[in-house]
Design a protein around this motif. Structure first.
Motif, mmCIF file in Angstrom:
data_model
loop_
_atom_site.group_PDB
_atom_site.id
_atom_site.type_symbol
_atom_site.label_atom_id
_atom_site.label_comp_id
_atom_site.label_asym_id
_atom_site.label_seq_id
_atom_site.Cartn_x
_atom_site.Cartn_y
_atom_site.Cartn_z
ATOM 1 N N ILE A 129 0.830 -1.199 0.000
ATOM 2 C CA ILE A 129 0.000 0.000 0.000
ATOM 3 C C ILE A 129 0.868 1.253 0.000
ATOM 4 O O ILE A 129 0.575 2.228 -0.713
ATOM 5 C CB ILE A 129 -0.949 0.016 1.219
ATOM 6 C CG1 ILE A 129 -1.740 -1.290 1.295
ATOM 7 C CG2 ILE A 129 -1.885 1.212 1.145
ATOM 8 C CD1 ILE A 129 -2.482 -1.657 0.037
ATOM 9 N N GLU A 160 -9.620 4.198 -2.315
ATOM 10 C CA GLU A 160 -9.316 3.750 -0.960
ATOM 11 C C GLU A 160 -9.855 2.332 -0.725
ATOM 12 O O GLU A 160 -9.222 1.526 -0.043
ATOM 13 C CB GLU A 160 -9.912 4.717 0.067
ATOM 14 C CG GLU A 160 -9.231 6.071 0.108
ATOM 15 C CD GLU A 160 -7.764 5.997 0.520
ATOM 16 O OE1 GLU A 160 -7.393 5.035 1.239
ATOM 17 O OE2 GLU A 160 -6.987 6.876 0.115
ATOM 18 N N HIS A 161 -11.026 2.050 -1.281
ATOM 19 C CA HIS A 161 -11.584 0.701 -1.175
ATOM 20 C C HIS A 161 -10.631 -0.316 -1.792
ATOM 21 O O HIS A 161 -10.375 -1.381 -1.215
ATOM 22 C CB HIS A 161 -12.945 0.640 -1.880
ATOM 23 C CG HIS A 161 -13.417 -0.746 -2.192
ATOM 24 N ND1 HIS A 161 -13.892 -1.618 -1.218
ATOM 25 C CD2 HIS A 161 -13.465 -1.440 -3.370
ATOM 26 C CE1 HIS A 161 -14.225 -2.768 -1.792
ATOM 27 N NE2 HIS A 161 -13.976 -2.686 -3.087
ATOM 28 N N THR A 175 -7.676 -1.060 0.361
ATOM 29 C CA THR A 175 -8.094 -1.906 1.488
ATOM 30 C C THR A 175 -8.253 -3.352 1.045
ATOM 31 O O THR A 175 -7.873 -4.288 1.777
ATOM 32 C CB THR A 175 -9.417 -1.396 2.084
ATOM 33 O OG1 THR A 175 -9.242 -0.052 2.535
ATOM 34 C CG2 THR A 175 -9.850 -2.260 3.267
ATOM 35 N N GLU A 234 -4.872 -4.875 0.809
ATOM 36 C CA GLU A 234 -4.401 -5.132 2.173
ATOM 37 C C GLU A 234 -5.067 -6.388 2.740
ATOM 38 O O GLU A 234 -4.414 -7.232 3.363
ATOM 39 C CB GLU A 234 -4.698 -3.920 3.048
ATOM 40 C CG GLU A 234 -3.990 -3.923 4.389
ATOM 41 C CD GLU A 234 -4.157 -2.596 5.102
ATOM 42 O OE1 GLU A 234 -3.221 -2.191 5.807
ATOM 43 O OE2 GLU A 234 -5.225 -1.958 4.958
ATOM 44 N N ASN A 235 -6.372 -6.519 2.516
ATOM 45 C CA ASN A 235 -7.087 -7.713 2.985
ATOM 46 C C ASN A 235 -6.563 -8.967 2.308
ATOM 47 O O ASN A 235 -6.396 -10.022 2.949
ATOM 48 C CB ASN A 235 -8.592 -7.576 2.702
ATOM 49 C CG ASN A 235 -9.263 -6.528 3.567
ATOM 50 O OD1 ASN A 235 -8.704 -6.097 4.570
ATOM 51 N ND2 ASN A 235 -10.455 -6.115 3.183
ATOM 52 N N SER A 257 -11.982 -10.596 0.608
ATOM 53 C CA SER A 257 -11.213 -9.351 0.710
ATOM 54 C C SER A 257 -12.030 -8.155 0.260
ATOM 55 O O SER A 257 -11.815 -7.026 0.730
ATOM 56 C CB SER A 257 -9.940 -9.444 -0.150
ATOM 57 O OG SER A 257 -9.088 -10.467 0.306
ATOM 58 N N THR A 300 -15.502 -4.641 2.446
ATOM 59 C CA THR A 300 -14.849 -3.581 3.217
ATOM 60 C C THR A 300 -15.861 -2.664 3.902
ATOM 61 O O THR A 300 -15.496 -1.583 4.360
ATOM 62 C CB THR A 300 -13.942 -2.727 2.305
ATOM 63 O OG1 THR A 300 -14.754 -2.071 1.312
ATOM 64 C CG2 THR A 300 -12.892 -3.583 1.607
ATOM 65 N N ARG A 353 -18.153 -0.805 6.516
ATOM 66 C CA ARG A 353 -17.975 -0.486 7.936
ATOM 67 C C ARG A 353 -19.197 -0.861 8.751
ATOM 68 O O ARG A 353 -19.194 -0.760 9.976
ATOM 69 C CB ARG A 353 -17.684 1.008 8.090
ATOM 70 C CG ARG A 353 -16.367 1.437 7.450
ATOM 71 C CD ARG A 353 -16.134 2.931 7.615
ATOM 72 N NE ARG A 353 -14.898 3.351 6.976
ATOM 73 C CZ ARG A 353 -14.479 4.617 6.933
ATOM 74 N NH1 ARG A 353 -15.227 5.566 7.499
ATOM 75 N NH2 ARG A 353 -13.343 4.926 6.334
#
Length: 486
Positions: free
Chosen positions: A238, A275-276, A279, A282-283, A392, A395, A397
Motif C-alpha cells: 500500500i 481507498e476501497h 483496502t 491489504e485484505n 477481501s 470492506t 464499515r
C-alpha cells in the motif's frame, strides 16, 4: 520528514545495534566470503561485499545471495574463482558480472562500475570504474551504497547510508535529479523499497519523482513490470502504491490505478473506489498462507478498474457500476499485456476480476445446486483465490452487513464442500466421453462430437451426475432435436 533530511542525527545506540547485527550476519557467511576475499587479495585485487547484501546484513536479514564488487575484470575474476567455486555462470558477463556458487551461497562478483546511460533507451552502457568510491556513488540509494571490504571486514559508507538505514529514509548518493536522469527506473525502485522496507522517501527524492515522472516513459515495459511486481509483493504494498499515484508515476504505466480516484458526490452515494481498492489489496495480503501470491494481489488491485467507465447516476441519485467486472476484466487483460506479463498469469488475473462479483446474490437464497456447480467449474483451479478475493472485497464499515456477508460466504463454501464430496466438482466432465458419443451416434471425430460433449457437460452442471442409461438417453434426445438421427 524533517528528521529524514538529517539522518546523521540518528541515535548512536541504534547505529551500534545495527552494526552488531551486521557483524553477526557477516560472521554467518564469513568462511566463504573471507576465503573469496583472500583469493582476490593474493591475486593483487580488491573484493568488497556491497549493495543489498550489506543493507540486509545491517537489517539482520542477510540471505544466501551475496553481491560483491572488485577492481578485477571478468576474465581475471574467472581465473581467481576457477577450481574454488562449485559452479560458475557468465550470463551477466556483458555487464561485468560473474556468478558462482560455493557452500550453499550464490555469489555475484561485478567489476567496479562507472556506467553511463543511453539517453534514448536509458539502458546502462557499461564502463568499468577504477575505485570503490566511484562504484558506490553510481548506485541508486545511499542504503545500497555501503561496502564491507574482505577479508578484513572494513566498513565503507561515504554517503551516510547507515544513518539513512537507521532513520528509515530513502535518499540518493548524488542529487535525485542526477540519479533519476541516469536511470528513471530508480524512481520506481524508490517506491518498491518503500513497499519492501517500510521506509519513507526523502523530500528531495519525492519532489524529483514528481517532476520527472514522465521520464519513466523511456524505460522498457519489461523493466517496469519487474520492478512493479517486486513492489506489489512487498511487505507493505500500500505504501508503494500510494507513492506511485501521488507522484504521478502510476499514470505512466498503470493509469487505471490513478483512475480509481473518482469524484465523490456531495451525498456520498458511493464509496471511495481508490481507498476501497487499497483496502482490498491489504485484505488479500492478510489471506496469504505463505509468501506473496502475485496473482491474488494483482486481481485485488484491478478488480474495480472497470468502475470509472461504467459509473452511472440514476433518477434517484444513486450511483451504479453495472457490468464493471466485465469491463474491468477487459481492461486488466489489455494492461497486463502492455506490461508484458506472461499470458498464463494474465489469464488468471483477468478471470478473477471477471468472477469477483458472482457471489453477490447468494445470500438471498437464489442459488441452486446448478449455480454452485457453475461457480466452481468457471473458477476451476482459481477457486481458492476467488474465495480469498471475494472475502477481501468486503470492506463495509457496517458490522452487521459485514457479518452477514461473511456468514453467507461461509455457507457457500460449506455447500461447495458438500456437493464436491458427492460429485468431484474439481473435475466436472460429461457423463459420456468422446468415444462413447461417437459409438452411440455413429459419427466420426469432428464438430458434432464437440457439440454433443458440450451439451452433456451443461446437463452435468445443471442436474448433477447422470447414470449411464440416463446419459445415453439424454444424448439421443439431443441428437434427435438437432436432426442428427431419426
Amino acid at each position: 520528514m524533517s528528521e529524514a533530511s538529517a539522518p546523521h542525527t540518528a541515535d548512536r545506540r541504534e547505529l551500534t545495534a545495527a552494526q552488531r547485527n551486521a557483524v553477526a550476519e557477516l560472521l554467518r557467511v564469513s568462511p566463504v566470503a573471507d576465503e573469496l576475499g583472500r583469493r582476490f587479495v593474493r591475486a593483487g585485487h580488491e573484493l568488497h561485499l556491497v549493495g543489498g547484501s550489506v543493507r540486509d546484513a545491517l537489517l539482520g536479514r542477510l540471505g544466501d545471495d551475496l553481491d560483491f564488487c572488485t577492481d578485477a575484470h571478468p576474465d581475471e575474476t574467472l581465473g581467481i574463482i576457477k577450481g574454488w567455486a562449485e559452479s560458475i555462470w557468465e550470463t551477466g558477463r556483458e555487464f561485468g558480472t560473474i556468478g558462482a556458487q560455493r557452500g550453499g551461497l550464490r555469489l555475484e562478483i561485478t567489476t567496479f562500475r562507472a556506467e553511463s546511460y543511453d539517453q534514448v533507451s536509458r539502458n546502462p552502457v557499461v564502463v568499468y570504474g577504477t575505485s570503490l568510491d566511484e562504484d558506490l556513488r553510481r548506485r541508486d540509494f545511499t542504503i545500497n551504497a555501503m561496502a564491507v571490504s574482505l577479508p578484513e571486514h572494513r566498513f565503507t559508507d561515504p554517503h551516510g547510508g547507515l544513518g539513512d538505514l537507521a532513520a528509515k529514509v530513502i535518499r540518493t548518493p548524488s542529487t535525485p535529479r542526477e540519479s533519476f536522469g541516469d536511470d528513471p527506473l530508480r524512481m520506481l525502485r524508490a517506491a518498491r523499497f518503500a513497499a519492501q522496507l517500510g521506509f519513507a522517501v526523502h523530500p528531495d527524492v519525492y519532489v524529483a519523482m514528481t517532476e520527472m515522472a514522465a521520464d519513466l516513459d523511456r524505460i522498457t515495459a519489461e523493466r517496469i513490470r519487474d520492478e512493479f511486481t517486486k513492489l506489489l509483493c512487498g511487505a507493505d504494498p500500500i505504501a508503494g502504491l500510494r507513492l506511485l499515484v501521488d507522484t504521478g508515476l502510476a499514470e505512466r504505466f498503470l493509469p487505471e490505478l490513478t483512475g480509481l480516484k473518482l469524484e465523490i458526490d456531495e451525498h456520498a452515494q458511493h464509496k471511495d473506489v481508490y481507498e476501497h481498492t487499497l483496502t482490498v489489496v491489504e485484505n488479500a495480503v492478510s489471506f496469504e498462507e505463505e509468501g506473496c501470491d502475485f496473482i491474488l494481489r494483482m486481481a485485488a488491485l484491478m478488480h474495480d478498474v472497470g468502475k470509472p467507465a461504467t459509473k452511472a447516476v440514476g433518477s434517484d441519485g444513486r450511483v451504479s457500476f453495472h457490468h464493471h467486472e466485465v469491463v474491468g476484466a477487459r481492461l486488466t487483460k489489455a494492461r497486463m499485456k502492455a506490461m508484458r506479463y506472461p499470458k498464463e498469469i494474465t489469464a488468471k488475473v483477468t478471470a478473477l476480476v471477471a468472477l469477483h462479483l458472482r457471489f453477490y446474490g447468494y445470500g438471498r437464497g437464489e442459488w441452486t445446486d446448478s449455480a454452485v456447480r457453475r461457480y466452481v467449474a468457471d473458477a476451476g483451479d482459481l477457486l481458492p483465490r476467488l474465495h480469498k478475493l471475494t472475502r477481501s472485497d468486503c470492506t463495509t464499515r457496517n458490522r452487521r452487513k459485514a457479518a452477514q456477508l461473511a456468514a453467507d460466504y461461509d455457507a457457500l463454501e460449506d455447500r461447495i464442500g458438500r456437493i464436491a464430496a458427492e460429485e468431484d466438482l474439481a473435475r466436472v466432465r460429461p457423463d459420456l466421453d468422446g468415444n462413447a458419443i461417437m459409438e452411440l451416434l455413429g459419427v466420426p471425430p469432428g464438430p458434432v462430437v464437440g457439440r454433443a460433449w458440450k451439451h452433456l457437460k451443461e446437463q452435468r452442471l445443471e442436474h448433477g451426475p447422470l447414470d449411464r442409461d440416463a446419459a445415453e438417453a439424454e444424448l439421443l434426445r439431443w441428437a434427435r432435436a438437432e436432426g442428427l438421427i431419426d
